[in-house]
Design a protein around this motif. Structure first.
Motif, mmCIF file in Angstrom:
data_model
loop_
_atom_site.group_PDB
_atom_site.id
_atom_site.type_symbol
_atom_site.label_atom_id
_atom_site.label_comp_id
_atom_site.label_asym_id
_atom_site.label_seq_id
_atom_site.Cartn_x
_atom_site.Cartn_y
_atom_site.Cartn_z
ATOM 1 N N TYR A 48 -1.273 13.684 1.353
ATOM 2 C CA TYR A 48 -0.602 12.429 1.014
ATOM 3 C C TYR A 48 0.486 12.610 -0.039
ATOM 4 C CZ TYR A 48 -4.407 9.774 3.309
ATOM 5 O OH TYR A 48 -5.313 9.247 4.191
ATOM 6 N N TRP A 52 4.179 11.569 1.052
ATOM 7 C CA TRP A 52 4.792 10.371 0.452
ATOM 8 C C TRP A 52 6.048 10.750 -0.334
ATOM 9 C CZ3 TRP A 52 3.966 6.049 2.551
ATOM 10 C CH2 TRP A 52 2.702 5.563 2.873
ATOM 11 N N THR A 116 0.217 -0.944 -5.433
ATOM 12 C CA THR A 116 0.237 0.165 -4.487
ATOM 13 C C THR A 116 -0.601 -0.136 -3.247
ATOM 14 O OG1 THR A 116 0.707 1.790 -6.215
ATOM 15 C CG2 THR A 116 -0.324 2.611 -4.212
ATOM 16 N N VAL A 120 1.170 0.387 0.459
ATOM 17 C CA VAL A 120 0.715 1.205 1.579
ATOM 18 C C VAL A 120 0.413 0.340 2.799
ATOM 19 C CG1 VAL A 120 -1.078 2.797 2.381
ATOM 20 C CG2 VAL A 120 -0.183 2.999 0.050
ATOM 21 N N TRP A 123 3.675 -0.645 4.311
ATOM 22 C CA TRP A 123 4.315 0.482 5.001
ATOM 23 C C TRP A 123 3.663 0.718 6.358
ATOM 24 C CZ3 TRP A 123 2.941 5.010 7.218
ATOM 25 C CH2 TRP A 123 3.963 5.918 7.525
ATOM 26 N N SER A 391 -4.595 6.088 -2.752
ATOM 27 C CA SER A 391 -3.587 5.166 -3.282
ATOM 28 C C SER A 391 -2.674 5.825 -4.303
ATOM 29 C CB SER A 391 -4.281 3.959 -3.923
ATOM 30 O OG SER A 391 -5.289 4.396 -4.829
ATOM 31 N N ASN A 394 0.515 7.650 -3.327
ATOM 32 C CA ASN A 394 1.690 6.862 -2.978
ATOM 33 C C ASN A 394 2.513 6.539 -4.223
ATOM 34 O OD1 ASN A 394 2.891 3.881 -2.765
ATOM 35 N ND2 ASN A 394 2.997 4.835 -0.739
ATOM 36 N N ARG A 398 6.451 7.871 -5.092
ATOM 37 C CA ARG A 398 7.573 7.028 -5.526
ATOM 38 C C ARG A 398 8.078 7.438 -6.904
ATOM 39 N NH1 ARG A 398 5.485 1.712 -5.957
ATOM 40 N NH2 ARG A 398 3.372 2.361 -5.385
#
Length: 467
Positions: A48, A52, A116, A120, A123, A391, A394, A398
């Protein structure tokens, strides 16, 4: 059933997680790195965090050449083996963050984690990734008097940070029963900031989206070392302005990184599908995630196909930060998880264990995650999510985007940015300490169940662990 391993009453253990096994195992691997190349960004690890980061960077800089390097296949590690909790919890110590950045920064970080969950979920919806995601919140349940006391203290602690009933609230036994019925429950707590999902469906959808956006994803490509401007692989160097380490529990496999993050193991089992009558007796229509808040806690979800998945530590750590390659789990661990599940819900109408597996998560010495980027060296990193990575990755992706772009944003001001965790002790000290800590937690739980009083052993374990 896929993969090798031992057996629990005829059920194979080890191999791919249930999430992989029910789709027939991992897909065919993407091509390996063909040889040396130059890129703007090289990302090590296609879990992840790496995916991400690649996604958000490519959206911001479509002209950049972004390369993701993965030893196995996308989602091989924790991203494909976890319990499917998209949790809004802020990992790490609020008190430690506040000591360096102030209380307002900690509250901002927690609010960013709340947001968050929606990031997700939004998204996945926007990109047509059906990963069985349900934002049902999360329930903590206490089955002993000391656990109930700690749960109430935790809710009061949330109030002291300014978080109200809309973020965390206590549940009476009757309110808890209105959500789901746990044997021996004395009370609970609820937060709406969590979702249940299938982690493999999410990571596969994310990998496909990243590749479709123009990111180069090379699987079957081991990176042995990262240094300024270079990710060193078995087929040559990938040279890049930025090199991002996104290996989480597998960080110790990089040269010189043995003591950065320890790979803790978490084990899981999943039941066969339960019948409608049994689900009517249990409830759980809201698809909340569930945690039983003993010291050696367990975590659960109701899957989209009507099973219960439950996880816990099992064998917490292997000597010298070794990691498994096949999800091995001892029969004793699978049996202990099954017995714990039966204590919470009875014999489940005789439903058996369908699959058992283990995964690896990354933990820093002070239990605080970190994300950072050093413009002087071009090295960037993120990890140490302590089990909340579905989580937190993500948010890390960013944040890394903003850091690599050199932009000052609210995300780059969060207290985990650039956080320096101390190195773990050398062996055999860390092996003895980690195994000892989890042994103390289990003994504390046993004592509290017998006596109904708090056990001092847990405080000793917390002190040794540095929590």
């Amino acid at each position: 059933m896929h993969g090798g391993g031992s057996s629990l009453n005829g059920i194979a253990t080890g191999g791919p997680s249930f999430w992989w096994a029910r789709r027939g195992g991992p897909p065919a691997r993407r091509p390996s790195l063909p040889g040396p190349l130059d890129a703007d960004v090289a990302i090590v690890g296609a879990g992840y965090t790496g995916l991400w980061t690649a996604w958000y960077l490519k959206q911001a800089r479509p002209d950049w050449r972004i390369v993701v390097l993965e030893r196995e296949h996308a989602g091989f590690g924790a991203s494909g083996r976890n319990g499917g909790w998209l949790s809004g919890l802020l990992a790490g110590s609020r008190e430690a963050w506040a000591a360096t950045h102030g209380r307002d920064a900690v509250v901002a970080a927690q609010r960013a984690m709340f947001a968050t969950v929606g990031e997700v979920a939004g998204w996945a919806s926007a990109h047509g990734v059906d990963c069985d995601l349900v934002v049902g919140g999360s329930v903590d349940v206490a089955t002993t008097a000391p656990a109930l006391h700690r749960l109430r203290e935790r809710v009061a602690w949330q109030r002291s940070w300014g978080f109200g009933e809309e973020d965390w609230r206590e549940l009476s036994p009757s309110e808890l029963d209105g959500r789901l019925r746990v044997r021996g429950a004395r009370g609970g707590a609820f937060t709406p900031h969590c979702a249940r999902l299938d982690p493999v469906k999410l990571v596969l959808g994310l990998a496909d989206a990243v590749e479709a956006a123009g990111v180069e994803l090379y699987e079957g490509t081991a990176v042995h070392e990262v240094r300024p401007g270079v990710a060193d692989t078995e087929v040559g160097e990938v040279r890049a302005r930025w090199v991002v380490s996104a290996l989480e529990g597998y960080t110790a496999g990089l040269a010189g990184r043995k003591r950065t993050l320890v790979p803790l193991n978490s084990s899981m089992i999943v039941t066969e599908p339960l019948g409608e009558a049994l689900w009517a007796a249990i409830g759980w229509e809201g698809m909340e995630t569930l945690r039983e808040v003993s010291h050696a806690y367990c975590y659960l979800q109701r899957t989209a196909d009507g099973r219960i998945a439950i996880g816990g530590r099992g064998v917490p750590y292997r000597f010298a930060s070794r990691t498994d390659r096949a999800g091995e789990i001892p029969d004793a661990t699978a049996t202990a998880l099954r017995d714990r599940l039966h204590r919470l819900f009875g014999d489940l109408g005789g439903a058996g264990v369908a699959h058992a597996w283990a995964g690896t998560l990354g933990v820093s010495r002070d239990w605080c995650p970190s994300v950072g980027a050093d413009p002087a060296t071009g090295l960037a990193w993120a990890g140490g999510y302590v089990g909340d990575g579905v989580s937190t990755t993500n948010l890390a992706g960013r944040t890394l985007r903003d850091l690599l772009l050199g932009e000052a944003t609210p995300l780059t001001r969060l207290p985990w940015v650039g956080h320096p965790s101390p190195a773990w002790e050398p062996e055999p000290l860390r092996f003895l300490a980690i195994r000892g800590v989890y042994g103390l937690y289990r003994r504390a739980d046993d004592a509290e169940e017998r006596t109904g009083r708090p056990s001092p052993l847990a405080a000793v374990a917390d002190a040794v662990a540095g929590r």
